[in-house]
Write an enzyme that holds these catalytic residues in place. Sequence first.
Site, PDB file in Angstrom:
ATOM      1  N   HIS A  91       0.843  -1.195   0.000  1.00  0.00           N
ATOM      2  CA  HIS A  91       0.000   0.000   0.000  1.00  0.00           C
ATOM      3  C   HIS A  91       0.875   1.240   0.000  1.00  0.00           C
ATOM      4  O   HIS A  91       1.773   1.385   0.835  1.00  0.00           O
ATOM      5  CB  HIS A  91      -0.914   0.014   1.229  1.00  0.00           C
ATOM      6  CG  HIS A  91      -2.109  -0.868   1.092  1.00  0.00           C
ATOM      7  ND1 HIS A  91      -3.266  -0.701   1.822  1.00  0.00           N
ATOM      8  CD2 HIS A  91      -2.342  -1.936   0.283  1.00  0.00           C
ATOM      9  CE1 HIS A  91      -4.149  -1.628   1.476  1.00  0.00           C
ATOM     10  NE2 HIS A  91      -3.609  -2.385   0.551  1.00  0.00           N
TER      11      HIS A  91
ATOM     12  N   TYR B   3      -9.394   5.803   6.792  1.00  0.00           N
ATOM     13  CA  TYR B   3      -9.563   6.276   8.165  1.00  0.00           C
ATOM     14  C   TYR B   3     -10.603   7.385   8.144  1.00  0.00           C
ATOM     15  O   TYR B   3     -10.387   8.434   7.520  1.00  0.00           O
ATOM     16  CB  TYR B   3      -8.240   6.818   8.720  1.00  0.00           C
ATOM     17  CG  TYR B   3      -7.216   5.760   9.029  1.00  0.00           C
ATOM     18  CD1 TYR B   3      -6.970   5.385  10.351  1.00  0.00           C
ATOM     19  CD2 TYR B   3      -6.484   5.148   8.023  1.00  0.00           C
ATOM     20  CE1 TYR B   3      -6.017   4.417  10.649  1.00  0.00           C
ATOM     21  CE2 TYR B   3      -5.532   4.175   8.311  1.00  0.00           C
ATOM     22  CZ  TYR B   3      -5.310   3.815   9.626  1.00  0.00           C
ATOM     23  OH  TYR B   3      -4.370   2.857   9.922  1.00  0.00           O
TER      24      TYR B   3
ATOM     25  N   PRO C 251      -4.301   0.857  18.553  1.00  0.00           N
ATOM     26  CA  PRO C 251      -4.042   0.331  17.210  1.00  0.00           C
ATOM     27  C   PRO C 251      -4.186   1.335  16.081  1.00  0.00           C
ATOM     28  O   PRO C 251      -3.899   0.995  14.929  1.00  0.00           O
ATOM     29  CB  PRO C 251      -5.080  -0.795  17.080  1.00  0.00           C
ATOM     30  CG  PRO C 251      -6.188  -0.396  17.997  1.00  0.00           C
ATOM     31  CD  PRO C 251      -5.527   0.288  19.157  1.00  0.00           C
TER      32      PRO C 251
ATOM     33  N   LYS D 144       1.154   0.338  14.997  1.00  0.00           N
ATOM     34  CA  LYS D 144       2.538   0.345  15.463  1.00  0.00           C
ATOM     35  C   LYS D 144       2.932  -0.862  16.320  1.00  0.00           C
ATOM     36  O   LYS D 144       4.128  -1.103  16.514  1.00  0.00           O
ATOM     37  CB  LYS D 144       2.797   1.620  16.276  1.00  0.00           C
ATOM     38  CG  LYS D 144       2.842   2.873  15.439  1.00  0.00           C
ATOM     39  CD  LYS D 144       4.160   2.987  14.710  1.00  0.00           C
ATOM     40  CE  LYS D 144       4.097   3.914  13.532  1.00  0.00           C
ATOM     41  NZ  LYS D 144       3.610   3.310  12.299  1.00  0.00           N
TER      42      LYS D 144
ATOM     43  N   TYR E 257       3.636   6.919   9.811  1.00  0.00           N
ATOM     44  CA  TYR E 257       2.872   5.722   9.465  1.00  0.00           C
ATOM     45  C   TYR E 257       3.768   4.655   8.829  1.00  0.00           C
ATOM     46  O   TYR E 257       3.639   3.460   9.139  1.00  0.00           O
ATOM     47  CB  TYR E 257       1.735   6.084   8.507  1.00  0.00           C
ATOM     48  CG  TYR E 257       0.643   5.044   8.446  1.00  0.00           C
ATOM     49  CD1 TYR E 257      -0.500   5.171   9.232  1.00  0.00           C
ATOM     50  CD2 TYR E 257       0.744   3.932   7.619  1.00  0.00           C
ATOM     51  CE1 TYR E 257      -1.505   4.213   9.190  1.00  0.00           C
ATOM     52  CE2 TYR E 257      -0.252   2.973   7.572  1.00  0.00           C
ATOM     53  CZ  TYR E 257      -1.382   3.111   8.363  1.00  0.00           C
ATOM     54  OH  TYR E 257      -2.354   2.159   8.333  1.00  0.00           O
TER      55      TYR E 257
END
Length: 391
Positions: free
Chosen positions: A72, A201, A293, A297, A385
């Site tokens: 991704h 998100y 979550p 990580k 990220y």
Amino acid sequence: MRTTVGIIGAGPAGLLLARLLHNAGIDSVVLESRDRAYVEQRQRAGILEQGTVDVLRAAGAGGRMDREGLRHDGIELRFARERHRVDFPALTGGSSVMVYAQTEVCKDLVALQIEEGGPLLFQAEALAVEGAESERPRVRFRYEGREDVLECDYVVGCDGFWGVARRAIPAEHSHVFERTYPFGWLGIFADVPPSHDELVYARHDRGFALLSMRSPTVSRLYLQVPEGTDAASWADEEIWDELERRFETADGWSLERGAITSKSVTPMRSHVHEPMRHGRLFLAGDAAHIVPPTGAKGLNLAVGDVVTFARALAHLEETGSAERLDAYSETCLRRVWQAERFSYDMTTLLHRAPDATPFEDRVQLARLRRIVTSRAAGTDLAEGYTGFPLD
């Protein structure tokens, strides 16, 4: 039994550490309280940072990941019925993430350990770590109905928050930093292709939602719910209806529904134990730290810990210098606190607190708007990220 490194726990951290040590010519024994089937089916994380992907490849454990994992190059942020993509490679100089479930990472590492590595004992329950301050620490464990002792030069506790390793550090040497959140995640697996090709998100006035996946045919989705929610209290159609509300956009995007195969609620908290070393006992992964979550990580932090330990021990073997091993806790904690900060930022950015005021709602939206309109702000999110350096 006698070995150089006794590893408690055969999750991804313990298994990867055994692999790294094997490749460095250092012997180890892994003790795991559960059976092999449990280890290979335990559903946890699914997002691998760039650094984690690189480590698995270098360790010889990335073949199936590269064939079956889903690379991704970004995520989508949704708010105010708008869609905004964050392009990771463009903002980080080429970094991305891989969708490849923890279960699959464990299967790959278990197979390698059994074929090439040292002893991996399933259903071997660690009872206590003794003599951590001595040069010969020991792990007492129960295996095949009797107690035994594993004598080591070093013990690494990869046995999670409830394991024996962390409890072996005296209270007077322990410092705990933590925060609990007044909400959790209702997560589902569904037999339906993902409705978007990257993670979504969503910040909504009714609460956060996340669209994720485990494969091209299996979707993983989450809803923010009040702390203490019972997953069984949500009917399947209620879950899909609420997901549709929170993912709604102005351009008519639609959510594909399918059969829900499992659902559960994950509590949200942040936790750090300092130090991560006591004598010759070293903590790694959830034994030392837990993150909500939202930032993906947890598994990646555990990888960073065991890479740091393996490199430090190899350096000691090669040079005779314990400098890097002595700095283990300090080195790991720098990365841990950056990940805690990032996870906290992502959580407070996207979740609506039960007592949120209109002012706080507007600040959330302003923070999101800043990320999608400022290259500097977008870069900060993308770098966090895709992962902080393992060095």
